[in-house]
Scaffold this active site. Structure first.
Site, short mmCIF file in Angstrom:
data_model
loop_
_atom_site.label_atom_id
_atom_site.label_comp_id
_atom_site.label_asym_id
_atom_site.label_seq_id
_atom_site.Cartn_x
_atom_site.Cartn_y
_atom_site.Cartn_z
N GLU A 117 41.45 41.40 33.25
CA GLU A 117 41.90 40.09 32.76
C GLU A 117 41.58 39.03 33.80
OE1 GLU A 117 46.08 40.31 31.94
OE2 GLU A 117 45.80 41.70 30.27
N LYS A 124 42.24 36.22 36.38
CA LYS A 124 43.42 35.89 37.18
C LYS A 124 43.59 34.38 37.14
CE LYS A 124 45.69 36.98 41.55
NZ LYS A 124 46.28 35.69 41.87
N ARG A 157 53.57 31.70 37.66
CA ARG A 157 54.03 32.85 36.88
C ARG A 157 55.28 32.43 36.11
NH1 ARG A 157 53.56 38.52 38.31
NH2 ARG A 157 53.91 39.65 36.35
N ARG A 169 55.16 46.56 42.73
CA ARG A 169 53.76 46.28 42.98
C ARG A 169 53.08 47.60 42.67
NH1 ARG A 169 51.58 41.90 45.20
NH2 ARG A 169 53.43 41.10 46.19
P1 ATP Z 1 48.80 35.63 44.50
O1 ATP Z 1 49.16 34.91 45.75
O2 ATP Z 1 47.48 36.37 44.55
O3 ATP Z 1 48.96 34.80 43.25
P2 ATP Z 1 51.35 36.93 44.16
O4 ATP Z 1 51.95 37.52 45.39
O5 ATP Z 1 51.92 35.67 43.63
O6 ATP Z 1 49.79 36.84 44.40
P3 ATP Z 1 50.65 39.34 42.77
O7 ATP Z 1 51.38 40.14 41.78
O8 ATP Z 1 50.31 39.97 44.04
O9 ATP Z 1 51.45 37.97 42.97
O10 ATP Z 1 49.26 38.85 42.12
C1 ATP Z 1 49.15 38.65 40.77
C2 ATP Z 1 49.51 37.23 40.42
O11 ATP Z 1 48.43 36.68 39.69
C3 ATP Z 1 50.68 37.19 39.49
O12 ATP Z 1 51.89 36.96 40.19
C4 ATP Z 1 50.37 36.06 38.52
O13 ATP Z 1 51.02 34.88 38.94
C5 ATP Z 1 48.89 35.84 38.65
N1 ATP Z 1 48.12 36.17 37.44
C6 ATP Z 1 47.17 35.38 36.91
N2 ATP Z 1 46.60 35.94 35.86
C7 ATP Z 1 47.19 37.14 35.68
C8 ATP Z 1 47.00 38.18 34.73
N3 ATP Z 1 46.09 38.11 33.77
N4 ATP Z 1 47.79 39.27 34.85
C9 ATP Z 1 48.71 39.36 35.84
N5 ATP Z 1 48.92 38.41 36.77
C10 ATP Z 1 48.17 37.30 36.69
#
Ligand code: ATP
Length: 555
Positions: free
Chosen positions: A248, A250, A255, A411
């Site tokens: 998918e 990103k 979020r 995670r």
């Molecule tokens: P990052 O700083 O990379 O956004 P994070 O620590 O906020 O990471 P992680 O779970 O490590 O969170 O990375 C996935 C993040 O990517 C999710 O928290 C979400 O906000 C974002 N995201 C964007 N598109 C998607 C998707 N298709 N599926 C899941 N997460 C997604």
């Protein structure tokens, strides 16, 4: 009816917990304390032990600023400004400062009444409920009556909760273990209940009632989000899964968990805070939906079929007064990628392939969208999908196993992410300085820290990355949370989390971590993250040793 336990007994327990480095002992102490408490007391005690005064996801917080707390402490004790500064420099912690200074009180309460868990919790509720005109004076009065009634040790823990700086080493996993021990739950039951209920206090209350083993997701109670494991290359991802998976895009936004039930829509952030008012477009997107559901997805600034810079969204979230203008510049589309609950039933344990099929039905007919996805299996296919995502302006990929369940708060290896850049670090600003030249008069140099157990250790200083407007906002914010003003330099409450990019990590004695980031620049302000989410010294050390390996290899 059973009486509420004394607040002193909780403060003494927390003091003992702080005094031991053994995790086992910490768990045993909390467990013994919780056993036999009423459900309400168990809820309050667990929440306070976690460093919070209100439920996660609640609309209001019992926030009291550093300067208001210091003001009350000075009023009650009659301490001079210099005594306060000296004590803060000695302890580096407002709670400990309160304990030291409160041993001599200038004022005494009219009626001496012992604080109980219930009475402290009631005061926190009053703080949350105090709003609008004259709120700060009313809040001060509430805090003052608490501090007046408190012993020095109680005062210490009241202040620690109100500043969110408990520092007892009781991470939420240990607290959950202690609750499980106190009320006879298996580890699995406890973890699940904790993730579903979101708030550790609500979990402890339910456990004390004997109802934690069977909790289910409910609309309007946010659950912990599933997270993705970072991977460095497409090759590693292909190898990790070894079969057909979903790649998918990103999306680079915020979020957001969208709950809908009985015609109402509410939205929660990654920190389980309610953010509905910030996203009227998402509320509008689902307004005609007759279904009941909980979705996971990303709120993305998006216009004419393209993502817009993330900074536009941040501005909109922070400057509520110019909300309409900012919302026009950065209209938001919700890209849903998961379904956690549908029509009265949890869906988290269904395989992702099935959740996505149901999700499609929920989203069809609304102005929300589902995340773009392609099926991939080989390294080359993952690379192609990654390039395509980058070319369209997205951040990379989140690659997901079609058979995986939704691991709340995990995670998990079911989701992995691929980003292009070097690692970034999420750090907290602990001190700041006024800039020079064009930046004179604004606070534009930020010293930041990572976590080392209960402590914060500085790893660098950043001067660049923010727009002038962001620097103005930052100046205002840092002034508000100043703990000590040294003129050109300020020590601030560790609260503002920023994501920094950098060229490399060096060993250095300039910072107390022993490391320094080379050429750090702020990528963005992470309003969606709190002190608990910042990176650790172990991560910095890991990046450092990873680099060394490369140097060694080259040699
Ligand atoms: P990052 O700083 O990379 O956004 P994070 O620590 O906020 O990471 P992680 O779970 O490590 O969170 O990375 C996935 C993040 O990517 C999710 O928290 C979400 O906000 C974002 N995201 C964007 N598109 C998607 C998707 N298709 N599926 C899941 N997460 C997604």
């Amino acid at each position: 009816m059973k009486h509420s336990a004394t607040f002193l007994s909780l403060a003494e327990t927390l003091e003992r917990i702080r005094g031991t480095a053994s995790k086992k002992e910490k768990v045993a102490l909390v467990s013994a304390f919780l056993k036999g408490l009423t459900p309400r007391d168990a809820e309050v005690a667990a929440r306070i032990a976690s460093g919070r005064s209100s439920e996660r996801g609640s609309r209001d917080e019992a926030q009291v600023g550093y300067s208001a707390l210091l003001g009350v402490i000075r009023e009650v004790t009659g301490a001079t400004e210099s005594a306060v500064s000296k004590s803060y420099l000695k302890h580096g912690d407002l709670g400990e400062l309160a304990e030291e200074l409160l041993s001599e009180k200038k004022e005494q309460p009219l009626f001496k009444e012992e604080l109980t868990l219930a009475s402290v919790d009631d005061a926190f509720a009053r703080l949350r409920g105090t709003k609008g005109h004259g709120a700060s004076a009313a809040k001060r009065a509430i805090v003052k009556s608490l501090i007046l009634a408190a012993t020095p040790l109680e005062g210490k823990y009241i202040v620690k909760v109100l500043t969110g700086e408990m520092r007892t080493g009781l991470v939420s996993g240990l607290l959950a273990e202690a609750i499980a021990g106190a009320f006879g739950l298996s580890e699995e039951e406890a973890n699940r209940a904790h993730m579903v209920l979101g708030d550790i206090g609500v979990f402890a209350g339910k456990a004390a009632e004997g109802k934690a083993a069977k909790v289910e997701i409910e609309p309007f109670r946010p659950v912990n989000f599933m997270l993705a494991e970072p991977y460095a290359t497409a090759g590693e991802i292909a190898e990790h899964f070894g079969r057909l998976v979903y790649a998918e895009y990103k999306y680079d936004g915020i979020r957001a968990q969208v709950h809908r039930s009985k015609g109402e829509t509410r939205i929660f952030s990654r920190r389980l805070e309610e953010i509905t008012s910030g996203f009227p477009e998402i509320v509008a997107a689902f307004k005609d939906s007759k279904r009941e559901f909980v979705l996971d997805g990303e709120a993305v600034p998006f216009s004419d079929g393209r993502p817009l810079p993330f900074q536009l969204l941040q501005r909109r979230l922070r400057r509520m007064e110019e909300f309409e203008e900012a919302a026009r510049q950065a209209p938001v589309t919700y890209f849903a990628f998961d379904l956690l609950f549908l029509e009265g039933k949890e869906t988290v344990d269904l395989p992702l392939s099935e959740r996505r099929r149901l999700l499609q039905r929920v989203v069809t007919g609304t102005t929300a969208r589902t995340a773009e996805s392609v099926d991939v299996a080989t390294e080359r296919e993952i690379q192609l999908a990654f390039r395509e995502s980058r070319d369209l302006g997205y951040e990379g990929l989140v690659v997901k196993d079609p058979d995986s369940v939704y691991g709340m708060g995990k995670r998990g290896s079911g989701w992995v992410k691929l980003k292009e850049e070097l690692d970034t670090l999420d750090v907290v600003i602990v001190a700041a300085e006024y800039g020079h030249g064009k930046r004179a008069g604004v606070i534009s140099d930020y010293t930041f820290a990572v976590r080392d157990g209960d402590r914060l250790k500085t790893v660098g200083k950043a001067y660049s990355g923010l727009t002038d407007r962001e620097i103005d906002e930052m100046t205002r914010k840092l002034k508000e949370i100043t703990v000590k003003d040294f003129g050109y330099r300020r020590q601030v409450k560790p609260e503002v989390v920023v994501e920094v990019a950098f060229d490399s990590v060096q060993k250095s004695d300039r910072h107390d971590s022993g490391f320094a980031l080379r050429f750090p620049r702020i990528k963005r302000i992470r309003d969606d993250k709190g002190l608990a989410d910042i990176d650790t010294i172990a991560k910095v050390a890991g990046i450092f040793s990873g680099q060394k390996l490369k140097v060694d290899e080259a040699a």
